[in-house]
Design a protein around this motif. Structure first.
Motif, PDB file in Angstrom:
ATOM      1  N   ALA A 171      10.747  22.876  14.541  1.00 39.07           N
ATOM      2  CA  ALA A 171       9.487  22.124  14.581  1.00 39.07           C
ATOM      3  C   ALA A 171       9.810  20.715  15.055  1.00 39.07           C
ATOM      4  CB  ALA A 171       8.829  22.102  13.203  1.00 39.07           C
ATOM      5  N   GLY A 172       8.834  20.043  15.622  1.00 38.81           N
ATOM      6  CA  GLY A 172       9.067  18.667  16.034  1.00 38.81           C
ATOM      7  C   GLY A 172       9.124  18.497  17.539  1.00 38.81           C
ATOM      8  N   SER A 173       9.239  17.247  17.948  1.00 39.49           N
ATOM      9  CA  SER A 173       9.139  16.904  19.371  1.00 39.49           C
ATOM     10  C   SER A 173      10.292  17.451  20.193  1.00 39.49           C
ATOM     11  CB  SER A 173       9.070  15.377  19.521  1.00 39.49           C
ATOM     12  OG  SER A 173      10.239  14.773  18.971  1.00 39.49           O
ATOM     13  N   GLN A 174      11.494  17.605  19.577  1.00 37.80           N
ATOM     14  CA  GLN A 174      12.639  18.086  20.361  1.00 37.80           C
ATOM     15  C   GLN A 174      12.426  19.522  20.831  1.00 37.80           C
ATOM     16  OE1 GLN A 174      12.701  17.991  17.082  1.00 37.80           O
ATOM     17  NE2 GLN A 174      13.667  19.867  16.350  1.00 37.80           N
ATOM     18  N   ILE A 175      11.625  20.287  20.075  1.00 36.15           N
ATOM     19  CA  ILE A 175      11.353  21.666  20.484  1.00 36.15           C
ATOM     20  C   ILE A 175      10.383  21.698  21.658  1.00 36.15           C
ATOM     21  CG2 ILE A 175      10.437  23.882  19.709  1.00 36.15           C
ATOM     22  CD1 ILE A 175      13.182  23.147  18.590  1.00 36.15           C
ATOM     23  N   ASP A 176       9.427  20.781  21.661  1.00 37.11           N
ATOM     24  CA  ASP A 176       8.533  20.687  22.824  1.00 37.11           C
ATOM     25  C   ASP A 176       9.321  20.262  24.064  1.00 37.11           C
ATOM     26  OD1 ASP A 176       6.360  21.484  21.361  1.00 37.11           O
ATOM     27  OD2 ASP A 176       5.613  19.453  20.994  1.00 37.11           O
ATOM     28  N   THR A 177      10.289  19.366  23.872  1.00 38.38           N
ATOM     29  CA  THR A 177      11.149  18.964  24.986  1.00 38.38           C
ATOM     30  C   THR A 177      11.945  20.157  25.504  1.00 38.38           C
ATOM     31  OG1 THR A 177      11.347  16.710  24.117  1.00 38.38           O
ATOM     32  CG2 THR A 177      13.025  17.433  25.688  1.00 38.38           C
ATOM     33  N   LEU A 178      12.438  20.985  24.582  1.00 34.51           N
ATOM     34  CA  LEU A 178      13.148  22.203  24.990  1.00 34.51           C
ATOM     35  C   LEU A 178      12.238  23.089  25.831  1.00 34.51           C
ATOM     36  CD1 LEU A 178      15.505  24.274  24.772  1.00 34.51           C
ATOM     37  CD2 LEU A 178      14.380  25.123  22.695  1.00 34.51           C
ATOM     38  N   ALA A 179      10.998  23.274  25.379  1.00 35.77           N
ATOM     39  CA  ALA A 179      10.061  24.143  26.100  1.00 35.77           C
ATOM     40  C   ALA A 179       9.790  23.601  27.507  1.00 35.77           C
ATOM     41  CB  ALA A 179       8.763  24.262  25.307  1.00 35.77           C
ATOM     42  N   ARG A 180       9.588  22.299  27.610  1.00 37.84           N
ATOM     43  CA  ARG A 180       9.319  21.719  28.928  1.00 37.84           C
ATOM     44  C   ARG A 180      10.556  21.838  29.835  1.00 37.84           C
ATOM     45  NH1 ARG A 180       6.496  17.867  25.416  1.00 37.84           N
ATOM     46  NH2 ARG A 180       4.257  18.229  25.690  1.00 37.84           N
ATOM     47  N   SER A 181      11.739  21.712  29.252  1.00 39.81           N
ATOM     48  CA  SER A 181      12.973  21.859  30.029  1.00 39.81           C
ATOM     49  C   SER A 181      13.126  23.291  30.517  1.00 39.81           C
ATOM     50  CB  SER A 181      14.181  21.463  29.163  1.00 39.81           C
ATOM     51  OG  SER A 181      14.061  20.139  28.677  1.00 39.81           O
ATOM     52  N   ALA A 182      12.811  24.242  29.643  1.00 41.73           N
ATOM     53  CA  ALA A 182      12.889  25.649  30.034  1.00 41.73           C
ATOM     54  C   ALA A 182      11.844  25.978  31.102  1.00 41.73           C
ATOM     55  CB  ALA A 182      12.702  26.542  28.804  1.00 41.73           C
ATOM     56  N   PHE A 183      10.666  25.366  30.979  1.00 43.08           N
ATOM     57  CA  PHE A 183       9.607  25.609  31.965  1.00 43.08           C
ATOM     58  C   PHE A 183      10.023  25.098  33.342  1.00 43.08           C
ATOM     59  CE2 PHE A 183       5.491  24.771  34.066  1.00 43.08           C
ATOM     60  CZ  PHE A 183       4.894  26.013  33.890  1.00 43.08           C
ATOM     61  N   LEU A 184      10.750  23.989  33.370  1.00 46.59           N
ATOM     62  CA  LEU A 184      11.252  23.464  34.640  1.00 46.59           C
ATOM     63  C   LEU A 184      12.211  24.474  35.277  1.00 46.59           C
ATOM     64  CD1 LEU A 184      11.236  20.806  36.410  1.00 46.59           C
ATOM     65  CD2 LEU A 184      13.394  20.256  35.271  1.00 46.59           C
ATOM     66  N   ARG A 185      13.082  25.070  34.460  1.00 49.31           N
ATOM     67  CA  ARG A 185      14.019  26.067  34.971  1.00 49.31           C
ATOM     68  C   ARG A 185      13.280  27.356  35.380  1.00 49.31           C
ATOM     69  NH1 ARG A 185      18.704  23.554  36.453  1.00 49.31           N
ATOM     70  NH2 ARG A 185      19.632  22.384  34.708  1.00 49.31           N
ATOM     71  N   TYR A 186      12.172  27.622  34.721  1.00 49.40           N
ATOM     72  CA  TYR A 186      11.327  28.755  35.094  1.00 49.40           C
ATOM     73  C   TYR A 186      10.764  28.538  36.503  1.00 49.40           C
ATOM     74  CZ  TYR A 186       6.684  31.053  35.241  1.00 49.40           C
ATOM     75  OH  TYR A 186       5.547  31.734  35.608  1.00 49.40           O
ATOM     76  N   LEU A 233       4.041  29.559  24.298  1.00 52.85           N
ATOM     77  CA  LEU A 233       4.723  30.776  24.743  1.00 52.85           C
ATOM     78  C   LEU A 233       6.175  30.482  25.124  1.00 52.85           C
ATOM     79  CD1 LEU A 233       1.903  32.281  27.008  1.00 52.85           C
ATOM     80  CD2 LEU A 233       2.508  32.974  24.673  1.00 52.85           C
ATOM     81  N   VAL A 234       6.345  29.429  25.908  1.00 51.80           N
ATOM     82  CA  VAL A 234       7.696  29.065  26.353  1.00 51.80           C
ATOM     83  C   VAL A 234       8.522  28.555  25.176  1.00 51.80           C
ATOM     84  CG1 VAL A 234       9.026  27.544  27.866  1.00 51.80           C
ATOM     85  CG2 VAL A 234       6.901  28.592  28.691  1.00 51.80           C
ATOM     86  N   ARG A 235       7.874  27.836  24.264  1.00 53.62           N
ATOM     87  CA  ARG A 235       8.579  27.304  23.097  1.00 53.62           C
ATOM     88  C   ARG A 235       9.189  28.443  22.268  1.00 53.62           C
ATOM     89  NH1 ARG A 235       4.718  23.615  20.433  1.00 53.62           N
ATOM     90  NH2 ARG A 235       3.693  25.553  19.848  1.00 53.62           N
ATOM     91  N   ASP A 236       8.401  29.448  21.949  1.00 53.82           N
ATOM     92  CA  ASP A 236       8.909  30.571  21.157  1.00 53.82           C
ATOM     93  C   ASP A 236      10.004  31.322  21.903  1.00 53.82           C
ATOM     94  OD1 ASP A 236       7.094  29.888  19.220  1.00 53.82           O
ATOM     95  OD2 ASP A 236       5.696  31.523  19.625  1.00 53.82           O
ATOM     96  N   PHE A 237       9.794  31.520  23.200  1.00 54.57           N
ATOM     97  CA  PHE A 237      10.779  32.231  24.013  1.00 54.57           C
ATOM     98  C   PHE A 237      12.103  31.460  24.044  1.00 54.57           C
ATOM     99  CE2 PHE A 237      12.877  33.762  27.792  1.00 54.57           C
ATOM    100  CZ  PHE A 237      12.506  35.100  27.887  1.00 54.57           C
ATOM    101  N   ALA A 238      12.013  30.144  24.237  1.00 57.64           N
ATOM    102  CA  ALA A 238      13.224  29.324  24.349  1.00 57.64           C
ATOM    103  C   ALA A 238      13.963  29.247  23.021  1.00 57.64           C
ATOM    104  CB  ALA A 238      12.862  27.924  24.841  1.00 57.64           C
ATOM    105  N   ILE A 239      13.222  29.123  21.916  1.00 60.56           N
ATOM    106  CA  ILE A 239      13.870  29.080  20.600  1.00 60.56           C
ATOM    107  C   ILE A 239      14.649  30.366  20.357  1.00 60.56           C
ATOM    108  CG2 ILE A 239      13.456  29.111  18.109  1.00 60.56           C
ATOM    109  CD1 ILE A 239      11.102  27.215  18.591  1.00 60.56           C
ATOM    110  N   ASP A 240      14.030  31.496  20.652  1.00 62.33           N
ATOM    111  CA  ASP A 240      14.710  32.780  20.463  1.00 62.33           C
ATOM    112  C   ASP A 240      15.972  32.855  21.323  1.00 62.33           C
ATOM    113  OD1 ASP A 240      12.772  33.557  18.691  1.00 62.33           O
ATOM    114  OD2 ASP A 240      11.660  34.813  20.125  1.00 62.33           O
ATOM    115  N   ALA A 241      15.875  32.381  22.562  1.00 64.54           N
ATOM    116  CA  ALA A 241      17.032  32.418  23.462  1.00 64.54           C
ATOM    117  C   ALA A 241      18.147  31.510  22.952  1.00 64.54           C
ATOM    118  CB  ALA A 241      16.611  32.006  24.871  1.00 64.54           C
ATOM    119  N   MET A 242      17.770  30.331  22.461  1.00 67.32           N
ATOM    120  CA  MET A 242      18.776  29.403  21.946  1.00 67.32           C
ATOM    121  C   MET A 242      19.451  29.951  20.688  1.00 67.32           C
ATOM    122  SD  MET A 242      18.974  26.911  24.067  1.00 67.32           S
ATOM    123  CE  MET A 242      18.682  28.228  25.261  1.00 67.32           C
TER     124      MET A 242
END
Length: 585
Positions: A171-186, A233-242
């Protein structure tokens, strides 16, 4: 072969006998009586403080009590001499036969030797690693991971019921940052030229396969959605991958957690944070108030306002702590309180958190939280792990290309191996800095502690293999010839090695109670040193060699001693998660 437990019982028995005779008061408290090695080995094998800790209640001089105790203890056939030193220490020297009988008991106990019942099956929660699921684990996580897992192994050996737990900060802003980073790679995976990674996003290449997996699952579908829709959607996917990556990194270290606890589960489906705050408020431990400004230069985001505060100072903290941010969301500390309340409700009265050195400021507030939510029934020990500095031949190691910003745990394990990493990480106390040189930790020398200890175990097994060639009927593990059959063990170096082996149960108990697994690593190095020393002595004195084709009796005695060394090293390394090698090439 728990010599210290045995003689603690004997000293307490002597005190009780003196009480029965009216020399000491009836029911005198013996809980502080300790039997331990004397500070100066020349003073004997054991020392007890009994006379000094009993003097006040007995209304007697320590030395007078010591004389009475010494008289009782001298009557034992296992005691060669009893001396009184200083203000009233009673020093004991034990017979060689006692030590040989102890060696016999050790070998009969086998892998259970040194196991303790001090834990009494008490549930203990050891939370360690708990890294943000935003990328691969780095070498700093590595030290905390090894320390936490080794501590859990030590506590299990001492009789505690241990749960290894990982708190997922999802939870928190770092997870949103992770999602946006993963979306860029997407987007990159779909063929878009994303250019340089923007400031504020995670730059590591480890997100490239996450982006590819997203493109495989969603195609271009996410591009058509606004951020409010694709972000969760990307947040949950990225957390699972991490978390898959993190579990894989931990597995490379031989670490498996029993529980992975999600921070987000504190809010959904039931808001445990709100329930915790309400409970504390009902007990007068949450109030509306203002905090004094922090000492030194004020941070840019500090504001003097009325806010929801926890009375942390009632439980030993320096200041009360905020539970709500100005936007109405919970602070991280509010989540921490709810999380530890959940641990308490799961039955943990003893909790241990392993944190990085940069979390020193959190210790008092976390301990205050545990005291508050448990009404002072539970305790929290926070173990801080200092930094690890990486070197190669004395030169600092550069950062990992894969991670982008740091050296990963996997980089280290892949180069030198799991056993080396685990043992070396325990060659310093957790709160002391540690230097890790890739070249030195692979040296085959006495200066490399992991090699020195594993070599002692492998050397012991080489003795077994050589003995089987001379005496083919001997099978390993072998049965002890009994105390009488160990009479050939009379050399001072042999008896010194037996005495070192005899301290193992005490080392286990003191290390477990102190939550300090490095004591096991230190002990194993000392034991290996004593064993190697005896080996070298046999090279100069043929009569002391472990195998004598002309004397089966002495060979059996010495093989028993070698087997005891192998048993204890194996148990100690097992606690630390290091494999006891039988051969080294």
């Amino acid at each position: 072969m728990d010599v210290f437990g045995d003689f603690t019982g004997r000293v307490v028995g002597a005190v009780e006998a003196l009480s029965a005779e009216g020399i000491l008061p009836a029911g005198i408290d013996t809980s502080r009586v300790v039997v331990e090695p004397p500070r100066d080995p020349s003073h004997g094998d054991l020392a007890t403080n009994a006379a000094m800790v009993l003097a006040r209640d007995a209304k007697a001089k320590p030395r007078d009590i010591a004389e009475r105790l010494a008289e009782r203890l001298r009557a034992s056939g296992d005691v060669v001499s009893v001396d009184i030193a200083g203000p009233g220490f009673v020093n004991l020297t034990l017979s060689d036969d006692y030590w040989r009988a102890g060696l016999d008991a050790l070998v009969r106990a086998g892998g259970d030797y040194g196991r303790s019942g001090i834990g009494k099956g008490e549930p203990v929660n050891v939370e360690f690693v708990s890294a943000n699921p935003t990328g691969p684990m780095h070498v700093g996580h590595c030290r905390g991971a090894v320390f936490g897992d080794a501590l859990a192994g030590l506590l299990q050996f001492a009789g505690f019921d241990v749960t290894r737990e990982y708190y997922i900060n999802d939870a928190g802003s770092q997870i949103d940052t992770l999602a946006r980073s993963a979306f860029l790679r997407y987007r990159e995976a779909l063929g878009e030229d994303v250019g340089a990674i923007p400031e504020g996003l995670y730059p590591g290449d480890y997100l490239v396969p996450v982006g590819k997996a997203l493109s495989d699952k969603y195609g271009k579908g996410l591009l058509e959605k606004p951020e409010a829709e694709w972000l969760p959607l990307v947040r949950d996917f990225a957390i699972d991958a991490m978390m898959v990556m993190i579990r894989d990194d931990l597995a490379a270290l031989g670490i498996v957690h029993d529980v992975f606890y999600s921070e987000r589960s504190l809010s959904k489906p039931v808001d445990k944070i709100a329930a915790t705050i309400d409970d504390l408020r009902g007990r007068g431990l949450v109030y509306q108030g203002r905090l004094p400004p922090p000492k030194g230069q004020l941070p840019d985001d500090w504001e003097d306002r009325e806010q929801t505060l926890f009375r942390s100072t009632d439980f030993g903290d320096d200041v009360d702590r905020a539970l709500m941010k100005s936007d109405g969301s919970y602070t991280y500390f509010a989540s921490d309180i709810a999380y530890h309340r959940d641990k308490y409700e799961r039955g943990f009265l003893t909790m241990i958190n392993v944190l990085g050195a940069d979390h020193g400021g959190y210790v008092k507030r976390l301990q205050a939280a545990v005291k508050a939510v448990s009404d002072n029934k539970a305790s929290l020990d926070v173990k801080l792990c200092q930094l690890v500095k990486l070197f190669r031949g004395g030169q600092p190691v550069k950062m990992s290309k894969r991670a982008g910003e740091f050296v990963t745990l996997r980089d280290v394990v892949d180069e030198v191996g799991r056993d080396v990493v685990r043992f070396i990480m325990l060659t310093r106390k957790n709160d002391a800095p540690l230097d890790f040189d890739f070249e030195k930790v692979q040296e085959q020398s006495k200066d490399n502690p992991v090699f020195y200890v594993q070599y002692a175990h492998a050397r012991a097994h080489s003795v077994f293999r050589n003995a089987a060639e001379v005496y083919p009927d001997i099978a390993f593990p072998m049965e002890t010839p009994g105390p009488e059959g160990l009479s050939a063990l009379a050399d001072p170096f042999e008896l010194a090695l037996i005495k070192t082996l005899a301290t193992f149960p005490r080392v286990v108990e003191t290390a477990a109670l102190a939550h300090e697994p490095h004591r096991i690593a230190f002990y194993l190095y000392d034991l290996a040193s004593a064993f190697h020393g005896l080996w070298n002595r046999g090279k100069d004195l043929p009569q002391l060699r472990f195998i004598n084709a002309e004397d089966r009796a002495s060979t059996m005695a010495r093989l028993t001693l070698v087997q005891a060394v192998a048993l204890v090293i194996s148990s100690g390394l097992g606690m630390l998660g290091v494999e006891p090698l039988e051969e080294m090439r």
